[in-house]
Scaffold this motif. Sequence first.
Motif, PDB file in Angstrom:
ATOM      1  N   LEU A  57       0.837  -1.206   0.000  1.00 13.29           N
ATOM      2  CA  LEU A  57       0.000   0.000   0.000  1.00 13.29           C
ATOM      3  C   LEU A  57       0.872   1.256   0.000  1.00 13.29           C
ATOM      4  N   TYR A  58       1.900   1.245   0.855  1.00 12.71           N
ATOM      5  CA  TYR A  58       2.801   2.401   0.922  1.00 12.71           C
ATOM      6  C   TYR A  58       3.490   2.609  -0.421  1.00 12.71           C
ATOM      7  N   PHE A  59       3.813   1.493  -1.086  1.00  9.54           N
ATOM      8  CA  PHE A  59       4.457   1.641  -2.389  1.00  9.54           C
ATOM      9  C   PHE A  59       3.519   2.321  -3.377  1.00  9.54           C
ATOM     10  N   LEU A  60       2.239   1.928  -3.346  1.00 10.82           N
ATOM     11  CA  LEU A  60       1.274   2.548  -4.256  1.00 10.82           C
ATOM     12  C   LEU A  60       1.226   4.058  -4.044  1.00 10.82           C
ATOM     13  N   VAL A  61       1.229   4.476  -2.771  1.00 16.32           N
ATOM     14  CA  VAL A  61       1.163   5.915  -2.487  1.00 16.32           C
ATOM     15  C   VAL A  61       2.479   6.591  -2.845  1.00 16.32           C
ATOM     16  N   ALA A  62       3.584   5.978  -2.398  1.00 16.06           N
ATOM     17  CA  ALA A  62       4.873   6.667  -2.494  1.00 16.06           C
ATOM     18  C   ALA A  62       5.439   6.663  -3.907  1.00 16.06           C
ATOM     19  N   SER A  63       5.043   5.688  -4.747  1.00 11.97           N
ATOM     20  CA  SER A  63       5.633   5.652  -6.089  1.00 11.97           C
ATOM     21  C   SER A  63       5.244   6.911  -6.871  1.00 11.97           C
ATOM     22  N   GLY A  64       3.985   7.356  -6.709  1.00 10.34           N
ATOM     23  CA  GLY A  64       3.567   8.582  -7.381  1.00 10.34           C
ATOM     24  C   GLY A  64       4.341   9.788  -6.872  1.00 10.34           C
ATOM     25  N   PHE A  65       4.512   9.822  -5.554  1.00 11.38           N
ATOM     26  CA  PHE A  65       5.232  10.918  -4.903  1.00 11.38           C
ATOM     27  C   PHE A  65       6.660  11.019  -5.441  1.00 11.38           C
ATOM     28  N   THR A  66       7.318   9.863  -5.507  1.00 12.28           N
ATOM     29  CA  THR A  66       8.725   9.849  -5.906  1.00 12.28           C
ATOM     30  C   THR A  66       8.872  10.111  -7.407  1.00 12.28           C
ATOM     31  N   LEU A  67       7.889   9.648  -8.187  1.00 12.18           N
ATOM     32  CA  LEU A  67       7.911   9.880  -9.632  1.00 12.18           C
ATOM     33  C   LEU A  67       7.827  11.382  -9.922  1.00 12.18           C
ATOM     34  N   VAL A 270      -2.654  12.735   6.592  1.00 11.74           N
ATOM     35  CA  VAL A 270      -1.382  12.990   7.260  1.00 11.74           C
ATOM     36  C   VAL A 270      -0.607  11.699   7.432  1.00 11.74           C
ATOM     37  N   ARG A 271      -1.327  10.622   7.779  1.00  8.77           N
ATOM     38  CA  ARG A 271      -0.672   9.332   7.987  1.00  8.77           C
ATOM     39  C   ARG A 271       0.042   8.888   6.720  1.00  8.77           C
ATOM     40  N   TYR A 272      -0.660   8.989   5.587  1.00  4.96           N
ATOM     41  CA  TYR A 272      -0.045   8.511   4.357  1.00  4.96           C
ATOM     42  C   TYR A 272       0.993   9.486   3.822  1.00  4.96           C
ATOM     43  N   LEU A 273       0.821  10.771   4.150  1.00  3.78           N
ATOM     44  CA  LEU A 273       1.874  11.719   3.780  1.00  3.78           C
ATOM     45  C   LEU A 273       3.157  11.371   4.529  1.00  3.78           C
ATOM     46  N   LEU A 274       3.019  11.113   5.825  1.00  6.90           N
ATOM     47  CA  LEU A 274       4.189  10.737   6.620  1.00  6.90           C
ATOM     48  C   LEU A 274       4.820   9.472   6.055  1.00  6.90           C
ATOM     49  N   ALA A 275       3.957   8.478   5.737  1.00  9.21           N
ATOM     50  CA  ALA A 275       4.481   7.228   5.190  1.00  9.21           C
ATOM     51  C   ALA A 275       5.251   7.499   3.905  1.00  9.21           C
ATOM     52  N   SER A 276       4.643   8.295   2.998  1.00  5.88           N
ATOM     53  CA  SER A 276       5.338   8.581   1.735  1.00  5.88           C
ATOM     54  C   SER A 276       6.655   9.287   1.990  1.00  5.88           C
ATOM     55  N   LEU A 277       6.627  10.266   2.909  1.00  5.77           N
ATOM     56  CA  LEU A 277       7.853  11.017   3.194  1.00  5.77           C
ATOM     57  C   LEU A 277       8.952  10.070   3.642  1.00  5.77           C
ATOM     58  N   ILE A 278       8.636   9.235   4.645  1.00  4.97           N
ATOM     59  CA  ILE A 278       9.680   8.362   5.195  1.00  4.97           C
ATOM     60  C   ILE A 278      10.114   7.348   4.152  1.00  4.97           C
ATOM     61  N   VAL A 279       9.136   6.812   3.386  1.00  6.25           N
ATOM     62  CA  VAL A 279       9.486   5.822   2.372  1.00  6.25           C
ATOM     63  C   VAL A 279      10.456   6.414   1.358  1.00  6.25           C
ATOM     64  N   VAL A 280      10.176   7.618   0.878  1.00 10.89           N
ATOM     65  CA  VAL A 280      11.070   8.149  -0.149  1.00 10.89           C
ATOM     66  C   VAL A 280      12.372   8.673   0.449  1.00 10.89           C
TER      67      VAL A 280
END
Lengths: 340, 356
Positions: A57-67, A270-280
């Motif tokens: 799930l985190y990958f789904l969110v963060a991949s867009g962020f990082t792209l 906020v939860r998923y923003l934090l997750a994306s931030l830390i993941v990337v």
Amino acid sequence: MRRFIEQHTFWSIVILLFAVILLWLIFAVWPQWLIEIFGRKKTFVNTLLNGLTLGGLYFLVASGFTLIFGLMRNVNLAHGSMYLLGAYIGYEVADTTGSWFLGLAIAFVVVALSGMLMQTLVFRRMEGDDIRQTLVTIAISIIVADLMLAIWTGTTYQFTPPDWLFGAAQLPVVSTIRSSGDAVYIKYPIYRLAVFFAAVAVGAALWLFLNRTKIGMMIRAGVNDRDMLSASGVNVQLVFVLVFGIGAGLAGFAGVVGGTALSISPGEDVRYLLASLIVVIVGGLGSVPGAAIGALLIGLAEQFGLAYFPTYGVVVTFLIMVIVLAVRPQGLMGSSWSRQ
Amino acid sequence: MSKQRWFSTSWSDTGLHPGIIVVAVFLIAYPWFTSDFFTFQIGAYSLILATIALSLMMLAGYGGMISLAQLTAAGLAGYTVAILGENSVGVMGLGWPWWLTVIIAISFAAIFSSFVGAISVRTEGIYTIMITLAIAVAFFFFVRQNYVIFNGFTGFAGVEPPTLFGIYWRNPTPFYYLTLVIAALSLAAVFYISRSTFGLTLQAIRDNPRRMRSLGFNVPFHRIFAYFLSGIIAGTAGVLLVWFNGRISPGSIGVDVVIDILVIAVVGGLRHPIGPFLGAIAFVLLENFAIDLIDRERFNTVIGLAFLLIVLFSPDGMLGLWHRLRNKFRTARENRMAMNGVNQIDPHSQESFDNP
């Protein structure tokens, strides 16, 4: 693969050893002494699977962020809001039409369009000014979060996935042997397994798109050198809009997928923003494989933290980030972009 | 010209503008002619928020590091006061003397801030925003889950300032003066720092870290020390904030409040220490009186829109807006004077043409 083994023989052995131990932990029936240390096997396997699903799930969110970051140097702090927006839109559509898949598709399209709109109306006006762009995304996230609260109030919503994704599957993993000699198999929700496979599929599709298509080639060229790409006659603005659309759409997609696995309520952004931030940060800004590794690491860390030391779960995630920053400030798979 | 020289002091190169004296007199006389509500809820509250935003402005304006963990440092100081001092919840509340508590709280905030600096120091720009935001959110979730030390979701209540010299310091007027003194001291400290050798080095590092590194300056140390100093300011404001509210909970250090501080600093202007004060006054006035204009529930939309407009149209905040307007008027006036032939007679006005 072979070159890696030849160059890093030591690490290959370590990784292989870990893989063997992990496989043994999953498939073997645990002896008594191991149960005394780690608790029941069922907890361990379930936590592992939960970690993998959450990582997906985190990958789904963060991949867009990082792209988006990789190409445009735009840290989109409204990414969490897009996740939540996708979840709400998907819920509304699924609720009125009764089709979960239609909800998923429309959430992707609508959020992708809103991302494209943001890129053309706002970010194009301040290209190259990353700090200002980031501040603008913060402003947008404040407004969007407040408007969503106005429309959908503070209620928690729960999706129902399609019937064939509902229920639990029996895994070929023995948890314990009963005294009667029957083996007890571990059960796990089908939907969560589907989330993980969806993440793998999206990851594979992104890889194919980036590495095997002409537009993907342009995007990779743009990540390396934006000016050169535009000098060679590519309409960079069009590529930007496209990537912003895909990135935002993935957030909306993840909103529906994640909203079904867990639930939708204000504050999830906020939860998923934090997750994306830390993941990337862990995986390396701008790198899709980095996002995959980071997402798995953070998902697993969060679930194991939650299962084995509940109060300090957040601290584990945080420690991973600090250690990675101390050892490799650009992230595990990141290039040293700050030198550019 | 000569009027300015009378007021100029040794550490100031612009001179003490008469406007500053007017503002100072106004701020000192403020509680005499306003109600308790205005003194406490508007005056003292704006000054506290401004002091926290000031610590952010110091990092962002002089060091080029936008740290979103300043409120977290302030919140840590507030929590320390509640944990080591007295509270009415019955968790922790060790009952240490107030002066020891305050000193420890402020040092915790400074150490925490240095720690944040040490983590983010090797990165730049947007990366700093992301890391400090991650730290702030992680601390929020940690505090919310930890019941042993931080009392989880409920937090602490009944945190009171000490009664000293026979004055109860939470009364509006004494508390207002307390915040005023702290804010003025912080402002003076930031002014002083910005003109000290350290501050000038920091600004040079902001403009060109690579050159400063090759000149032999220890870039990470200067940055971390800036974080340390701003942590002291934020921690002091955090102690005031917990005294002001009388309570502290995860909600007081949540992401929306973290963003509020950023909004205050950016809307006010990050170029000059006075910016956060302007921003804070505007923010608090809007927060209290937006209820008359629109639905109170939609306050965040108003704040978000204001923030968006400022970032889009005036990146230097309200201060930048003011400078632009002033320059426009001045140029218009000088154009008029030039047409009347005044300019040739008075060489002073020529200066303004060179540096508009």
